[in-house]
Structures are given as C-alpha cells and as structure tokens.
Design a protein around this motif. Structure first.
Motif, PDB file in Angstrom:
ATOM      1  N   THR B 107     -85.055 -66.191   2.091  1.00 44.49           N
ATOM      2  CA  THR B 107     -85.666 -66.902   0.978  1.00 44.49           C
ATOM      3  C   THR B 107     -87.154 -66.611   0.968  1.00 44.49           C
ATOM      4  N   GLY B 108     -87.643 -66.109  -0.139  1.00 45.20           N
ATOM      5  CA  GLY B 108     -89.077 -65.830  -0.229  1.00 45.20           C
ATOM      6  C   GLY B 108     -89.805 -67.071  -0.697  1.00 45.20           C
ATOM      7  N   MET B 109     -90.929 -67.365  -0.062  1.00 46.86           N
ATOM      8  CA  MET B 109     -91.687 -68.533  -0.509  1.00 46.86           C
ATOM      9  C   MET B 109     -93.134 -68.134  -0.764  1.00 46.86           C
ATOM     10  N   VAL B 110     -93.658 -68.641  -1.863  1.00 44.52           N
ATOM     11  CA  VAL B 110     -95.065 -68.387  -2.193  1.00 44.52           C
ATOM     12  C   VAL B 110     -95.742 -69.744  -2.304  1.00 44.52           C
ATOM     13  N   PHE B 111     -96.932 -69.834  -1.700  1.00 42.11           N
ATOM     14  CA  PHE B 111     -97.577 -71.135  -1.542  1.00 42.11           C
ATOM     15  C   PHE B 111     -98.751 -71.310  -2.507  1.00 42.11           C
ATOM     16  N   GLN B 112     -99.098 -72.556  -2.713  1.00 44.13           N
ATOM     17  CA  GLN B 112    -100.226 -72.860  -3.587  1.00 44.13           C
ATOM     18  C   GLN B 112    -101.513 -72.211  -3.082  1.00 44.13           C
ATOM     19  N   HIS B 113    -101.709 -72.271  -1.766  1.00 44.71           N
ATOM     20  CA  HIS B 113    -102.968 -71.746  -1.210  1.00 44.71           C
ATOM     21  C   HIS B 113    -102.779 -70.376  -0.566  1.00 44.71           C
ATOM     22  N   PHE B 114    -101.865 -69.611  -1.071  1.00 43.04           N
ATOM     23  CA  PHE B 114    -101.629 -68.214  -0.693  1.00 43.04           C
ATOM     24  C   PHE B 114    -101.177 -68.061   0.755  1.00 43.04           C
ATOM     25  N   ASN B 115    -101.973 -68.616   1.684  1.00 42.65           N
ATOM     26  CA  ASN B 115    -101.667 -68.506   3.114  1.00 42.65           C
ATOM     27  C   ASN B 115    -101.469 -67.063   3.555  1.00 42.65           C
ATOM     28  N   LEU B 116    -102.310 -66.179   3.037  1.00 39.20           N
ATOM     29  CA  LEU B 116    -102.271 -64.802   3.541  1.00 39.20           C
ATOM     30  C   LEU B 116    -102.809 -64.795   4.958  1.00 39.20           C
ATOM     31  N   PHE B 117    -102.405 -63.798   5.727  1.00 37.53           N
ATOM     32  CA  PHE B 117    -102.930 -63.676   7.077  1.00 37.53           C
ATOM     33  C   PHE B 117    -104.306 -63.013   6.995  1.00 37.53           C
ATOM     34  N   PRO B 118    -105.375 -63.730   7.308  1.00 39.79           N
ATOM     35  CA  PRO B 118    -106.724 -63.214   7.034  1.00 39.79           C
ATOM     36  C   PRO B 118    -107.117 -62.040   7.931  1.00 39.79           C
ATOM     37  N   HIS B 119    -106.407 -61.871   9.035  1.00 42.58           N
ATOM     38  CA  HIS B 119    -106.791 -60.794   9.948  1.00 42.58           C
ATOM     39  C   HIS B 119    -106.021 -59.513   9.658  1.00 42.58           C
ATOM     40  N   MET B 120    -105.276 -59.505   8.557  1.00 38.59           N
ATOM     41  CA  MET B 120    -104.512 -58.306   8.210  1.00 38.59           C
ATOM     42  C   MET B 120    -104.923 -57.840   6.812  1.00 38.59           C
ATOM     43  N   THR B 121    -104.822 -56.524   6.589  1.00 40.67           N
ATOM     44  CA  THR B 121    -105.063 -56.005   5.250  1.00 40.67           C
ATOM     45  C   THR B 121    -103.930 -56.446   4.330  1.00 40.67           C
TER      46      THR B 121
END
Lengths: 194, 275
Positions: B107-121
């Motif tokens: 299941t793919g989930m996308v969050f309101q605050h993105f929650n990207l991993f900041p230490h990765m491109t």
C-alpha cells in the motif's frame, strides 16, 4: 565525589581492594557513558515521527528504518554534543588526582611539593590543558556552524557550542541541557550540492 | 512504538473476486479514551477512487493510517488486495514486524508533510524502498526510479536533496517514492494541505493521472472541487463515522445528512463568493 566513593567506600562494601587507576577508569567510564547514552537517545528521539511513518509505509522493518533512515540523520545531530561531552570528559580527568592517580594535575602537585615553585608548575599545567583542549574546542565549533536550513526539518536554532567552563552545568538526570542542544546542530547532507 | 494489546493477524488468501480492492468492515479505533473511529465500513472497488472529506478531527487520517496498519485498529476487519486482517476480541495472533512490513509494502501512502528522507537525494528517496525492502539491484531500481521521477515531471531533479525542492516538487517525489513499491492501492492523506496554493495544481495533476491509469485510491482531502472531479465516490466523515457516501454529484451537490449539508454549506458559500 563519585571517584572518592568508588575508591574509598566501595571496597568497604564489597570487601575487595580496587587499585586507584582502576577506580578512576571505572568512574570516568560510567559517568561519561551515562551522558553518551543520553546523547544517543536524544539524537534518535529528535528525528521526527513522520520519518518513521514514511519508512514503515514503504515496507521497511524496524531495523531497516533505524539503519537507513533514523540513524544517518541522528548521528549527524549527535556529533556536536558528543564532542562537547568528550571535551568535558577530558577536563574531568583532572579529578582523578583526588585519589592519587598520576594524571597531569597530580604530577604537577607532586612537583610543586618537591620544588615549591607553584607558579611555574601550575602555569605549565594550564598551558598543557589549553594546548590539548583548544584545538578540540575549535573543531567542535566548526562542526556546529550553521548549515543551510531545511524547511522539512523544523528544528530549534539553539547553538551547541557552549564550551565555556564557567557556564558548564552538570546536566540533570532528565538530560534537559542535552536535549536542548540536540536541535541546533546539523550537517546538511546537501551542503555544496547546488 | 505504539501500544498494541491485540496484534493483527495477516492472512494471505486468494482474492475472492468480489471486485473490491479494499474492504473495511466495522473498524474501531481509540486513542486512550478518545474514540476516533466508531465502526467504519467501506469498500473500494478495484480502480476506484474514494475521496474522504469531513471536518478536522473526524478520523479521516486515522482511517488511512489504519488501512496500511501504521495504526493498529482495536477491532474490525480489513482486506487490501489479497491480504486480510481481523482485529479485536480474542484475536491475539502473532503478527510479526516482518508481516506488517510486507503488508505496508503493498500500500502506497503519501503524507501531508511529505516526510521525504532529508539525507537522500530525490532519486535515493524513490529507490530506497525497492533496494532496501525488495532487495532489487541498485542499477535497475535507479532506472525505474528515474522513470517514476519523469512520470511526476521531475526527471531533472533526480540528484536534488529535498531541502532544495519546492513543496509541490517534494510531494511529487513522495508520490514517486510510494509508486516505486508497486502498490496495489494508494492512500493520500491531505497531500496538498501543506502546499502553497500555486503549487497545488501540479500535485493534483499527478493524482488525476494515477486515477486515469486505474490506480485504486483513497484520498483524504479538503479540495472539494478536486474530490468532485477525480473521485467516483465521496465519503463524508464526521465524529468517527461515515455519515454519507455516494457519487460525488449526489453527496456534494445534494447532501441528505444535515451534518454534510452544514459542512458543505461553508464550502459552497466561499465558492459563491469567489469571482
């Protein structure tokens, strides 16, 4: 105090004799280990919950989240307080002279007792401490210099470089000063990318 | 992480061919004494898009987080694709971290605050799932990752770190990251709420494209107009229950329930006021 208790009181409790050097090493290790542990805990806890959510949402297991997402970020935040604590620890070694372990200060006292030249001896001791600690302090300040801000990482702007011994407080068991210092430092992974 | 008295049991079984991709029955969840979900039942057809609207605190986000088990429901029944779970009394089954992770991977989930991993491109964010979770070779994962980034219009941003991307770009990377796991459903949790108004469009366009491609989606949103356009059903949630559900035209233009009417009245008024 802990050193004195370990050296003079613990042997009475346990009925064994601890060499002064062992007592000194033991106490300093336990003491600083507690603070290092707190730095690690604080570093891991300082990573936003959303990072856990995101990593688990793409199917990572706990260990994988820790290894690939949390720790790489947390370790960067841990480095400055870790260095601060290490510098403090180096200064703390002078306390072992109270139980007659031959550290720099203790040797200085011995020489003073033999020569009655406190001015020269203690000045020299101070110079040596300074020579060892100052470069480390500089290095620590370097590490904490401001990195590009990241809107995705809301963090407190507090600086960590509090190396002035006069303002040095012993962090309480709650680790409050440590946690406060957690947010300020960060080495941006993206530095120099653009 | 979270207190779980009853752990879910994940069973893999053949899809019973009902056509429903997501099947939720009588789902309950409370945090402490606060009951957030009070018996939610919801089916989403394969390729269906359900928009969930409702006031803040009505349990919309919790519902999404329960569907991919970021939160463990207290009781109820969830089936996503071929994986089925039963929660509640007497169901104290050993469900391991591994099972849960395998479930979430579908299941793919996308969050309101993105929650990207900041230490990765951007590219590393997208390939993290395939390489770490699925053990795909880095090279193929990166080829696919670049394709996904191109799909969300960010082919030229593969090497950029999240802090150098705009909100809309970050959210599109987050969508690509979720898609990289090849999910059978996508859960979108207010994905445009944290964006500047002028950046909302680029993210919604990507979601619309996904809908056209037949991705099954549950979308929690405040964009009523978008819900009307992209969803084939709209559910109105209030106070932990689905008050009303139906075709967008029916629910949004002609709501039957007073609470829905009340909620939508504000929206229609503001739309009427707009030039």
């Amino acid at each position: 105090m802990q050193i004195i208790w370990f050296y003079y009181a613990l042997p009475v409790v346990l009925g064994i004799d601890i060499p002064a050097t062992l007592a000194a090493v033991l106490v300093l290790s336990l003491y600083t280990g507690a603070f290092y542990a707190e730095i690690v805990r604080g570093g891991v806890n300082s990573i936003e919950r959303g990072q856990w959510d995101a990593a688990r949402a793409i199917g990572m297991r706990r260990g994988q989240v820790m290894r690939y997402v949390i720790l790489p970020q947390a370790v960067k935040r841990m480095v400055p307080p870790f260095m601060n604590q290490s510098i403090i620890q180096l200064k703390n070694t002078s306390l072992v002279s109270t139980i007659a372990v031959a550290d720099l200060l203790y040797e200085g006292q011995m020489i003073t007792a033999a020569t009655y030249r406190p001015l020269e001896v203690y000045t020299m001791v101070a110079v040596i401490y300074f020579a060892v600690l100052f470069p480390l302090t500089l290095k620590a300040s370097n590490t904490t210099s401001p990195a590009p801000t990241d809107a995705a990482l809301p963090m407190s702007p507090h600086s960590v470089t509090d190396l002035n011994p006069a303002s040095r407080r012993k962090p309480g068991p709650t680790g409050q000063p440590l946690r406060r210092s957690m947010g300020g430092s960060r080495l941006s992974p993206g530095r120099g990318i653009e | 992480m979270q207190e779980t008295t009853d752990r879910p049991r994940v069973e893999t079984r053949l899809d019973r061919g009902s056509g429903a991709m997501i099947e939720i029955a009588d789902l309950w969840k409370s945090f402490g004494r606060v009951e957030v979900l009070k018996g939610i039942s919801l089916d989403v057809a394969r390729g269906g898009v359900v928009a969930v609207i409702g006031p803040s605190g009505s349990g919309k986000s919790t519902l999404l987080r329960c569907i991919n088990l970021l939160e463990t429901p207290d009781r109820g029944h969830i089936r996503v694709g071929e994986r089925e779970m039963q929660f509640g009394r007497g169901r104290r089954a050993a469900s391991t971290d591994r099972d849960l992770a395998a479930f979430r991977a579908t299941t793919g989930m996308v969050f309101q605050h993105f929650n990207l991993f900041p230490h990765m491109t951007a590219l590393a964010n997208v390939t993290a799932g395939p390489t770490i979770v699925k053990g795909r070779p880095r090279r193929t994962a990166e080829i696919e990752g670049r394709e996904l980034l191109a799909k969300v219009g960010l082919a030229d941003k593969a090497g950029a770190y999240p802090q150098h991307l705009s909100g809309g770009q970050r959210q599109r990377v987050a969508i690509a990251r979720a898609l990289a796991m090849g999910p059978s459903v996508m859960l979108l949790d207010e994905v445009t709420s944290a964006l500047d108004p002028e950046l909302v469009g680029e993210v919604l366009a990507v979601i619309e494209q996904l809908a056209r491609e037949g991705m099954t989606m549950v979308i929690v949103t405040h964009e009523i107009a978008f819900a009307q356009e992209v969803a084939d059903r709209v559910a109105f949630m209030s106070d932990g229950v689905i008050v009303e559900i139906g075709r967008p035209a029916a629910v949004l233009e002609n709501p039957q329930n007073p609470r829905t009417q009340n909620f939508l009245a504000r929206f229609h008024r503001s739309r009427a006021a707009a030039p």
